[in-house]
Design an enzyme around this catalytic site. Structure first.
Site, short mmCIF file in Angstrom:
data_model
loop_
_atom_site.label_atom_id
_atom_site.label_comp_id
_atom_site.label_asym_id
_atom_site.label_seq_id
_atom_site.Cartn_x
_atom_site.Cartn_y
_atom_site.Cartn_z
N HIS A 101 20.21 -5.33 4.19
CA HIS A 101 19.91 -4.69 2.92
C HIS A 101 20.66 -5.48 1.84
CE1 HIS A 101 19.68 -1.35 5.86
NE2 HIS A 101 18.75 -0.83 5.07
N ASP A 104 24.24 -4.55 1.56
CA ASP A 104 25.08 -4.89 2.71
C ASP A 104 25.88 -6.15 2.42
OD1 ASP A 104 23.79 -2.86 4.09
OD2 ASP A 104 22.41 -4.24 5.09
#
Length: 444
Positions: A101, A104
């Site tokens: 993501h 992340d």
């Protein structure tokens, strides 16, 4: 550049009799099956979020995980360290893909403009590491669920500003996925759903979700992103009811809004069980619809009612999963992404490696069993025989549309005996067990 895992060797294949926890027992990446190396059949991927961000926190306890990159206190230093750790981790395991993501890999700034600049710095670091590595991006995605702004959803939020922010965030995520040559892009509607219908305009939210996805399709075309768009179904958690409940529900949504040509499904095992299905059911449904794109490889605990995201260790389940993948023609722009985290008590760095080794071995063995099942055609032959009454006579006329209710009544009205074949479920389960044992015995 110092190593993050200096005490972990490069993981090698040692065979089924090995007792070395840091060796593969069933996964031999270069073993050629049906003209292709096993690693290309399976296309394993590391999930950046669980492997490098999960720290063993749960609702009742503080973090337990010992992670070498946590020595960095500056968020950017930590982000860059995690990228280096990712490439070292993948290379030692021989895993050629990773997924992430946007949030992340890079921390957020005060504004989206500032956040995007931070994200660009990390992406440049990833591109730099890719130049000297065979590690690639399987798919990217945007985190549209963690930040408080998404408390009521993203594309389905009651706030137009939140919808706009989510759109801009996905726009950037698509750009960096293309920049990193990602093979796909996943939409997981973590909070695209509702808690109560008392405050929800259900049709408007579904309409807005369709508008959002259509914008994404149009922007992907505009920038020349040719990766596969994927929907990841999940029935609940974090929201009470999510709009992408399961494959059938999500497919009906895509068909309703004319989006089905652009999307396939990323099936997660634990999400299937939360929906009250088996992993195989969701894969089979996606396969027969021509929409099986990729897999988030994990398993849940059937005694617990939430998404435990455990590393897969059940050969029975992985056999049935890989059976569907093989029958679908294998992966193209998808793979097996380990959306799995080690248990809170497995807090050592070495446990990260062992978890992935177990998962890779389990799917490798499952693939080999499934390949034998498909090659021998034993299940196909049984199923074909079970439905053989539709190959001739009145059954064939039913299939060909040559009969109606009146003709079927005339055919059956005076028939005294109707033959119904046995399902032989127990025999087939025994057969599956036999194939598992036979495959293990025949392994070198």
């Amino acid at each position: 550049m110092s190593e993050f895992f200096p005490n972990i060797p490069k993981i090698e294949y040692e065979g089924k009799l090995s007792t070395n926890p840091f060796a593969f027992k069933f996964y031999n990446p270069n073993e050629v099956i049906d003209g292709k190396p096993l690693k290309d059949h399976l296309k394993f991927s590391v999930a950046f979020w669980h492997t490098f961000l999960n720290e063993g926190r749960d609702p009742f306890g503080d973090p337990t995980a010992e992670r070498p990159w946590n020595k960095y206190t500056d968020p950017m230093d930590k982000a860059i360290a995690r990228v280096d750790a990712l490439f070292e981790f993948c290379e030692k395991l021989g895993i050629e893909y990773f997924c992430f993501h946007d949030r992340d890999i890079a921390p957020e700034g005060k504004t989206l403009r500032e956040t995007n600049k931070i994200l660009d710095r990390v992406v440049e670091k990833i591109k730099e590491r890719m130049k000297t590595s065979n590690v690639k991006l399987l798919w990217g995605t945007a985190n549209l669920f963690s930040h408080p702004r998404y408390m009521h959803g993203a594309a389905t939020s009651c706030s137009a500003d939140v919808f706009a922010y989510a759109a801009a965030q996905v726009k950037k995520a698509l750009e960096i996925t293309k920049e990193l040559n990602g093979e796909g892009y996943v939409f997981w509607g973590g909070r695209e759903g509702y808690e109560t219908l008392l405050n929800t305009d259900l049709k408007f939210e579904l309409d807005n979700l369709a508008r959002f996805l259509r914008m994404a399709v149009e922007y992907a075309k505009k920038i020349g992103f040719n990766g596969q768009f994927l929907i990841e179904p999940k029935p609940k958690e974090p929201t009470k009811h999510q709009y992408d409940f399961d494959v059938a529900t999500a497919y009906a949504f895509l068909k309703t809004y004319g989006l089905d040509d652009y999307f396939k499904f990323n099936i997660e095992a634990n999400h299937a069980t939360l929906a009250g299905h088996t992993f195989q059911h969701e894969l089979r449904m996606a396969r027969i619809l021509g929409k099986l794109g990729s897999i988030d490889a994990n398993q849940g605990d059937l005694l617990l009612g939430w998404d435990t995201d455990q590393f897969p260790s059940n050969v029975y389940e992985t056999t049935l999963a890989m059976y569907e993948v093989i029958k679908a023609g294998g992966f193209t722009k998808g793979g097996l992404n380990f959306d799995a985290k080690v248990r809170r008590g497995s807090y050592k760095v070495e446990d990260l490696f062992i978890g992935h080794i177990v998962g890779m071995d389990t799917f490798a063995l499952g693939f080999k069993v499934a390949y034998n099942l498909v090659k021998d055609g034993v299940l196909d032959k049984f199923i074909e025989e079970r439905y053989s009454s539709f190959k001739e006579g009145v059954g064939r006329e039913i299939v060909e549309g040559k009969v109606d209710f009146e003709k079927l009544e005339a055919y059956i009205l005076d028939k005294e005996k109707i033959e119904v074949p046995s399902g032989k479920q127990e025999y087939l389960e025994s057969l599956l067990n036999s194939y598992i044992v036979k495959t293990i015995v025949e392994l070198k």
